[in-house]
Design an enzyme around this catalytic site. Structure first.
Site, short mmCIF file in Angstrom:
data_model
loop_
_atom_site.label_atom_id
_atom_site.label_comp_id
_atom_site.label_asym_id
_atom_site.label_seq_id
_atom_site.Cartn_x
_atom_site.Cartn_y
_atom_site.Cartn_z
CG HIS A 120 7.29 1.52 -21.55
ND1 HIS A 120 6.75 0.24 -21.51
CD2 HIS A 120 8.00 1.57 -22.70
CE1 HIS A 120 7.10 -0.41 -22.60
NE2 HIS A 120 7.85 0.39 -23.36
CG HIS A 161 11.37 2.80 -26.32
ND1 HIS A 161 12.30 1.82 -26.04
CD2 HIS A 161 10.16 2.29 -25.97
CE1 HIS A 161 11.66 0.76 -25.55
NE2 HIS A 161 10.37 1.02 -25.50
CG HIS A 203 10.16 -3.79 -23.50
ND1 HIS A 203 10.99 -2.89 -22.90
CD2 HIS A 203 9.40 -3.07 -24.38
CE1 HIS A 203 10.75 -1.67 -23.39
NE2 HIS A 203 9.79 -1.76 -24.29
CD GLU A 260 5.63 -4.71 -27.07
OE1 GLU A 260 6.83 -5.04 -26.93
OE2 GLU A 260 5.27 -3.71 -27.73
CG ASP A 280 8.32 3.38 -29.39
OD1 ASP A 280 9.50 3.71 -29.19
OD2 ASP A 280 7.87 2.25 -29.11
#
Ligand code: ADE
Ligand code: ZN
Length: 367
Positions: A37, A39, A217, A220, A299
């Site tokens: 996971h 990005h 996703h 979250e 991220d």
């Protein structure tokens, strides 16, 4: 291999309790890991934003790297996404995408990452006039180099932005098909609230027809209902985040029974105020409930740490996370890979076993 075999590993020979805490933390740093996971646009460091802005003649709204970094104070997912999409505006050419991904792979390899299935958001770029070809070929070239020079097995997952329409997602998938062999799956990301998975059922059906793996996703910021939606309407085979499943015991049972991987991102959850502190992060509870959760960085340029920072900060914040949990997390990271053949998966499991056996026996490690 049938999924139940992953669960039934006899850990009897592993004396987890014999591993001292500092040895465990060192083991975590050195262990081979998969990142599932991540990005790629979320690895764009402020320094690279400034470099690419200068190279491409893009004007930035911040006077310095420090001023940009100071803006990374988020209150929720949307407050982050606004900054993240703005940062991605400096990515224009195939070389920009190559440089971005290569920088990530070098960092990841230093953290022990040997396998990465990397998300990219083509709509963020094609909507600005960047050709799909530049995005995919630049990222693909970096994946090839990661394999050749770092021994890091890297593949790509094309994500649809859920704040846009399904029609846009369908057009994006079709536009990417000339490079079909360069990505292994599709995902669903961006603003979760009020954008339920069911809105994307047709584009995910099309992706499955094309033989693509499906992830989404869910849970979250969104409710458990969105996790059911990702499972049932999209037939997702991994749930990205998924932490809100804990609000629904029947869902937790289903996820555990189906051995559905949950790609948990602790520092992301902290920075986006999904949890109040890492000490209160539900990672340990998820493992104790039998969930196939593992640690990822989401991220990292925006959330203050790459994969080892995520592992280490969780173990530092929660003394209840022990060697048995560490073993499960590392193993789950490989269990949940799509793009890994079974002999390679078993080899990774054996490497992890050796690390824990050596640590329990008090053997010094090589290197
Ligand atoms: N895009 C990049 N990071 C994301 C996240 N944590 N949630 C949803 N979309 C994202
Ligand atoms: Zn994410």
């Amino acid at each position: 291999m049938d999924k139940s075999q992953h669960e039934t590993r006899d850990t009897g020979a592993l004396n987890f309790e014999a591993i001292p805490r500092p040895v465990l933390l060192d083991l975590l740093r050195r262990a081979p890991k998969a990142e599932l996971h991540l990005h790629i646009e979320g690895t764009l460091e402020p320094e690279l934003i400034f470099k690419l802005a200068q190279r491409n003649g893009v004007k930035l709204g911040y006077p310095s790297v420090e001023a940009l970094r100071a803006a990374y104070a988020f209150t929720d997912l949307q407050s982050f996404l606004d900054v993240y999409y703005a940062g991605a505006g400096v990515l224009l050419t195939e070389d920009d995408f190559f440089d971005l991904a290569w920088a990530y792979f070098e960092r990841a390899a230093a953290d022990g990452v040997v396998h990465a299935e990397v998300f990219f958001d083509p709509q963020t770029h094609t909507s600005r006039g960047v050709p799909m070809q530049a995005v995919i070929l630049g990222l693909h070239r970096a994946c090839q180099r990661a394999q050749a020079e770092l021994g890091l097995n890297a593949s790509l997952i094309l994500c649809f932005l859920r704040h846009l329409s399904e029609k846009d997602a369908l057009a994006t998938l079709e536009a990417a098909l000339p490079w079909r062999e360069y990505f292994i799956g599709v995902g669903l990301d961006s603003a979760e609230q009020d954008n339920p998975p069911e809105r994307f059922a047709r584009v995910f059906a099309r992706a499955r027809d094309l033989g693509l793996h499906c992830v989404a996703h869910a849970g979250e910021e969104g409710p458990p209902a969105y996790i059911y939606g990702a499972l049932d309407a999209l037939q997702a085979k991994r749930i990205d985040h998924g932490v809100r499943c804990l609000e629904d015991p029947a869902l937790v049972q289903r996820l555990a029974d189906e051995r559905m991987p949950l790609t948990v991102c602790p520092l992301s959850n902290l920075k986006l105020c999904v949890v109040p502190s890492l000490a209160e992060h539900p990672l340990r509870r998820m493992l104790d409930l039998g969930l196939c959760a593992m640690v990822n960085s989401d991220d990292p340029a925006y959330f203050g740490g790459y994969l080892n920072d995520n592992y280490l900060r969780c173990f530092e914040a929660d003394p209840g996370l022990n060697a048995r949990h560490a073993y499960a997390l590392l193993r789950h990271s490989f269990e949940a890979c799509f793009d890994l053949d079974e002999p390679s998966r078993q080899q990774r499991y054996r490497q992890i076993d050796v690390l824990f056996l050596e640590a329990a026996a008090g053997l010094p490690h090589a290197g």
